[in-house]
Design an enzyme around this catalytic site. Structure first.
Site, PDB file in Angstrom:
ATOM      1  N   ASP A  59       4.405  14.505  13.694  1.00  0.00           N
ATOM      2  CA  ASP A  59       4.641  14.280  12.266  1.00  0.00           C
ATOM      3  C   ASP A  59       3.349  14.493  11.482  1.00  0.00           C
ATOM      4  O   ASP A  59       2.956  13.664  10.668  1.00  0.00           O
ATOM      5  CB  ASP A  59       5.230  12.888  12.031  1.00  0.00           C
ATOM      6  CG  ASP A  59       5.974  12.794  10.702  1.00  0.00           C
ATOM      7  OD1 ASP A  59       6.273  13.863  10.118  1.00  0.00           O
ATOM      8  OD2 ASP A  59       6.247  11.677  10.248  1.00  0.00           O
ATOM      9  N   GLY A  94       5.767   3.461   5.024  1.00  0.00           N
ATOM     10  CA  GLY A  94       5.494   4.270   6.210  1.00  0.00           C
ATOM     11  C   GLY A  94       6.769   4.764   6.842  1.00  0.00           C
ATOM     12  O   GLY A  94       7.849   4.610   6.276  1.00  0.00           O
ATOM     13  N   LEU A 130       0.832  -1.211   0.000  1.00  0.00           N
ATOM     14  CA  LEU A 130       0.000   0.000   0.000  1.00  0.00           C
ATOM     15  C   LEU A 130       0.864   1.258   0.000  1.00  0.00           C
ATOM     16  O   LEU A 130       0.460   2.301  -0.480  1.00  0.00           O
ATOM     17  CB  LEU A 130      -0.912   0.018   1.230  1.00  0.00           C
ATOM     18  CG  LEU A 130      -2.017  -1.040   1.287  1.00  0.00           C
ATOM     19  CD1 LEU A 130      -2.722  -0.984   2.623  1.00  0.00           C
ATOM     20  CD2 LEU A 130      -3.009  -0.832   0.151  1.00  0.00           C
ATOM     21  N   GLY A 131       2.027   1.134   0.585  1.00  0.00           N
ATOM     22  CA  GLY A 131       2.892   2.318   0.641  1.00  0.00           C
ATOM     23  C   GLY A 131       4.045   2.077   1.580  1.00  0.00           C
ATOM     24  O   GLY A 131       4.244   0.976   2.101  1.00  0.00           O
TER      25      GLY A 131
END
Ligand code: NAG
Ligand code: NAG
Ligand code: NAG
Ligand code: NAG
Ligand code: NAG
Ligand code: NAG
Ligand code: NAG
Ligand code: NAG
Ligand code: NAG
Ligand code: NAG
Ligand code: NAG
Length: 860
Positions: free
Chosen positions: A681, A565, A562-563
């Protein structure tokens, strides 16, 4: 009026030493337009002075100074990014500030290594020393060291981050600028903003040269990025067949130099003309032919630093016999290599010893700079193993005897893993004797006598080869009466003075303490925030611990990415056959990630809110660490703004709704949690969207619980994402909720404008600068994301923009709280949806956008 630090946003640190914090700090230096501020927050010691008169017309930053009558070594501590390359500039002007008329002589160190000796006997008019350096840790210590009778001083200190793939040198050390010239008959120095890295370029020309120049743009975009103006002129030898020659004498015959020669063809060559030349460095041919590109920079460099024959250095360009035109040179940089033979003390030990100093509020004048090295400047009370200069020294002994310590024995001591001797005797330490002391392998001598410790001696300390002194602690229980039912009997090798012989006898029959409860990964839980609001459920009751095999099963062997991190890859998965999840797997290489992982598990298990991504479960099995979150099918906000990953553009009213939801999540962290949490963040990539485009905040890896309402007590290492990072936090290392407000302001600006947060190629490189610049134009359509096709209420857009700019105010005290932000966003939404906008902003005076054009660095 709002004061801004545009330069801090570019990562510049510009300190005017000795400037009192209330004396127009910060101010804009001219002609560079760089903002300078007081050095007060970066150094604890020294006194301030001012030069007498200014006959030489020095810049303002040189007029005040800081001098150091006390201590041998005094250091500035600056937060930097490890592995990044920096231009360091330090300015020194004596100016008879003390009326003694004696020119001082002293040394400037970078960490444990000598950079340069500042000798005002030789530099009566002062000096600006320039270096290129790549820090090996996240903090840079710039130290002034007394070498004789005279007092060290400094007037200004500059730090400019730059690309780290430039000025490569393989050896460990630093490059000291010898000269940096552009070849022109002009008399103007080039500097910031012409030079994005604030390097200064002096014009230079020889009588046997001819100048050529162009009015056309010259492409300066290789890694060195010299000013374009430095490339628009060049020198060629007047005698076309003679070499272009530059020669200099080394201050010491052993000095090693390296050069960077920048060339660009700026003449319009005819078909029958060619320019080709070779480069001769100290008599040796470095390149048979230099590639000279039309109106485009090329840089030739010496690959490694070299000494010159007998200290006579010679750089020559000679045309080849094919060439019809003479050689040309636009700019030349020459650096002297400064070797750094001494490694800095182990970074984690430096952190630990600083932590200890902070815990006990120790203020020892000598505790500055590197703790262990150079040996003659080693901190009082420390001993170190520094047998090999090329390996980081380690602390082997810590003696804080009779140092007025109060409180408990600092936990940071356990990070000094090579510690052999620990002497904390004759202080006022309270609390128990910590068990960790027994697990420190090298530790063989511990003296805790003469304190006010209580409890009993942990079993771990009752081992052979450990010399433990505890006499003179009246409340420390040495008999077995205070102990829980014993399991085993042990003799304790405790050294005690004759006076406490009675205690000694008691100690000899000491029994084991109950073994401490087995620790688990979630041991820290009880320290974490207790949520107080009603809508909180304790997620850990429902969350599930998974085996790694189950993680592989649910993600179909980590099939669908998905990506990426904060600390590892994120995969798609399914639990219970249908529930979709996102699985974040910790990359094993990342040791920092492990801490973040634990912090995130701890936090997410405690904190639950509809606007925060919830944790379904986790995996902790040997090396395998993973977090399983609820899956949000619409990806992150960043993708929707950029249109990446075939995400749709979201309209203005949904953007406002998303901003409100993210703000609610943050407000919950700030005031719904006790103690408050700071996310640290906040960015568009961390705002996730569900199937209905409802937003949730993700990635609490950097979050930290902190005590008290205002600022945290202990400076924490600066974390976060560049561009979103609160400049005040970056400067001070002090973390507060208002740092999240700043980042939220940047998120809001991104949502409004869809501009990059950092645009290296623009003069207004930070999004706040870009917006500040555009606001002066007063045209909202120029500011708002063109993808919205003007489909929004102008008033709501202005209000959102003002809100965003007030959140991103450089001064945290001027930023609104998240609750105020929510209130304002709600009004924006009403205004957008109903088209009824009033102009009432909250605290209108502070909320007004600063229209002062001086915020924006201007081209000269
Ligand atoms: C700055 O503040 C100090 C103490 O608060 C004061 O003594 C000094 O006069 C002030 N300087 C200026 C220029 O206002
Ligand atoms: C120092 O400055 C004065 C005045 O500008 C000048 O006359 C003198 O030559 C300078 N000295 C050196 C060593 O540069
Ligand atoms: C440059 O810096 C980046 C980010 O700090 C780092 O990932 C990269 O490895 C560095 N490159 C070099 C050549 O040091
Ligand atoms: C510096 O080193 C990096 C990584 O080794 C390389 O990518 C880069 O091209 C080098 N730069 C120069 C100017 O040699
Ligand atoms: C030009 O340079 C060449 C090579 O260095 C030399 O032989 C020649 O005499 C020079 N011509 C003049 C006019 O100086
Ligand atoms: C190049 O050609 C031009 C005419 O087009 C002439 O004037 C010039 O002298 C030539 N140059 C050389 C070096 O042959
Ligand atoms: C150029 O000069 C070198 C010696 O300097 C010679 O070896 C070479 O043959 C010459 N090339 C041409 C094309 O004249
Ligand atoms: C000091 O450290 C070196 C390794 O750097 C090690 O070999 C040596 O044994 C250590 N000496 C002492 C006294 O601990
Ligand atoms: C610690 O320092 C004190 C004097 O400051 C000294 O008396 C004591 O012996 C030292 N302790 C050790 C373990 O060296
Ligand atoms: C030691 O600490 C206790 C409790 O904090 C305090 O009451 C006492 O005055 C301190 N004694 C000294 C000598 O500082
Ligand atoms: C421990 O410290 C006390 C006070 O400084 C001292 O009297 C005693 O001799 C020390 N014990 C040892 C074993 O060094």
């Amino acid at each position: 009026m709002v004061k801004c630090f545009p330069c801090l946003l570019t990562g510049f640190i510009s300190l005017d030493s000795g400037l009192s914090a209330n004396e127009s700090s910060p101010y804009k230096e001219s002609p560079s337009g760089v903002w300078y501020s007081s050095d007060k927050e970066f150094i604890q010691s020294g006194k301030t002075g001012r030069i007498r008169g200014n006959p030489n017309g020095f810049l303002k930053k040189y007029l005040t100074l800081r001098y150091f009558p006390e201590g041998i070594r005094n250091c500035y501590i600056l937060s930097v990014e490890k592995g990044r390359k920096y231009v360091i500039g330090a300015g020194f002007v004596y100016g008879n500030y003390d009326g003694l008329g004696i020119n001082p002589v002293f040394d400037l160190y970078l960490g444990p290594n000598l950079l340069v000796t500042i000798d005002f006997e030789k530099k009566v008019n002062g000096t600006y020393e320039n270096f290129l350096h790549t820090p090996t840790s996240n903090s840079l210590q710039i130290c002034l060291v007394k070498t004789g009778e005279t007092t060290p001083l400094i007037n200004s200190l500059d730090l400019r981050p730059m690309r780290n793939d430039t000025y490569n040198i393989t050896k460990s050390g630093s490059l000291k600028l010898f000269f940096r010239r552009y070849f022109s008959q002009r008399k103007i120095d080039l500097q910031y903003p012409d030079d994005v890295n604030d390097r200064i370029w002096n014009p230079y020309f020889q009588t046997d040269w001819t100048q050529i120049s162009t009015t056309l743009e010259v492409d300066n975009s290789n890694v060195f990025l010299p000013p374009k103006d430095a490339l628009k002129q060049a020198a060629t030898p007047t005698n076309a067949s003679a070499p272009l020659k530059i020669e200099w004498t080394a201050p010491n015959p052993d000095d090693q130099f390296c050069f960077y020669a920048h060339v660009a063809e700026i003449q319009d060559l005819q078909a029958n003309e060619t320019r080709e030349f070779s480069l001769i460095w100290n008599g040796k041919q470095m390149a048979r032919s230099i590639d000279v590109r039309k109106l485009m920079i090329n840089t030739a460099s010496s690959r490694s630093p070299q000494t010159c024959h007998g200290g006579k250095c010679s750089f020559q360009l000679i045309r080849t016999n094919r060439s019809t035109l003479p050689p040309l040179l636009n700019a030349l940089e020459v650096y002297r290599f400064i070797q750094f033979p001494q490694s800095e003390t182990d970074e984690s030990e430096v952190d630990a010893i600083k932590d200890i100093a902070a815990t006990y509020a120790l203020s020892k004048i000598n505790w500055q700079g590197d703790p262990c090295v150079p040996q003659q400047l080693r901190w009082d009370g420390l001993n170190c193993n520094n047998t090999d200069m090329s390996t980081p020294p380690r602390i082997t002994s810590l003696n804080l005897s009779s140092s007025g310590l109060a409180g408990t024995i600092a936990a940071a001591i356990q990070s000094l893993t090579k510690l052999e001797k620990l002497d904390l005797s004759n202080n006022n330490l309270t609390g128990g004797v910590p068990e960790f002391l027994g697990y420190m392998e090298s530790l063989s001598v511990i003296n805790l006598s003469g304190n006010n410790l209580n409890g009993s001696i942990p079993q771990a300390l009752q081992k052979k080869g450990l010399e433990l002194s505890v006499d003179g602690n009246p409340r420390l229980c040495l008999s077995d009466s205070c102990r829980k039912p014993p399991k085993k009997k042990f003799l304790v090798p405790i050294v005690a003075s004759v006076a406490s012989a009675a205690i000694l006898i008691a100690v000899l029959i000491l029994f084991l303490v109950l073994r401490k409860k087995k620790s688990t990964i979630l041991q820290g839980l009880h320290l974490l925030p207790r949520s107080s609001t009603v809508n909180v459920t304790f997620a850990n009751k429902k969350s599930k611990r998974f085996r790694y095999s189950e993680v592989l099963l649910m993600t179909n062997n980590l099939q669908r990415v998905l990506g990426k991190g904060g600390f590892g890859m994120v995969y798609h998965g399914t639990v219970n056959g249908s529930e979709q999840v996102a699985v974040k797997v910790l990359s094993k290489s990342s040791s920092q990630g492990y801490k973040e992982f634990k912090a995130e598990v701890d936090l997410l298990l405690r904190v639950h809110h509809t606007k925060l991504v919830s944790l379904v479960g986790y995996c902790y099995e040997g090396d395998h660490l993973a977090l399983i979150y609820e899956f949000l099918p619409n990806g992150d906000l960043r993708q929707h703004l950029s249109g990446k990953g075939s995400r749709s553009v979201i309209n203005w009213s949904i953007r406002l709704q998303i901003a409100l939801e993210a703000a609610l999540g943050l407000e919950y962290l700030h005031i719904g949690c006790k103690p408050p949490m700071v996310h640290r963040d906040v960015k568009t990539a961390n705002i996730l969207l569900d199937e209905n485009f409802k937003a949730k905040l993700a990635d609490f890896g950097l979050s930290r619980a902190f005590q008290g309402g205002g600022e945290s007590q202990n400076p924490t290492a600066v974390a976060g994402t560049f561009g979103y990072l609160d400049p005040e936090y970056y400067r001070t290392n002090r973390l507060a909720e208002k740092s999240d407000v700043y980042s939220f302001g940047i998120v809001l600006l991104e949502m409004i404008t869809n501009q990059p947060v950092i645009n290296q190629t623009s003069e207004n490189c930070h999004i706040t600068q870009w917006v500040g610049f555009q606001i002066n134009g007063g045209d909202i359509f120029e500011i708002v994301d063109p993808n919205l096709r003007k489909d929004y209420d102008i008033n709501s857009a202005w209000r959102a923009l003002e809100l965003a700019m007030s959140c991103a105010n450089p001064s945290s005290s001027k930023r609104p709280s998240m609750s105020q932000v929510i209130q304002e966003l709600k009004e924006c939404i009403v205004c957008e949806n109903l088209g009824i906008c009033n102009n009432r902003g909250l605290e209108s005076e502070d909320m007004n956008v600063d229209l002062d054009t001086s915020v924006v660095p201007m081209a000269r």
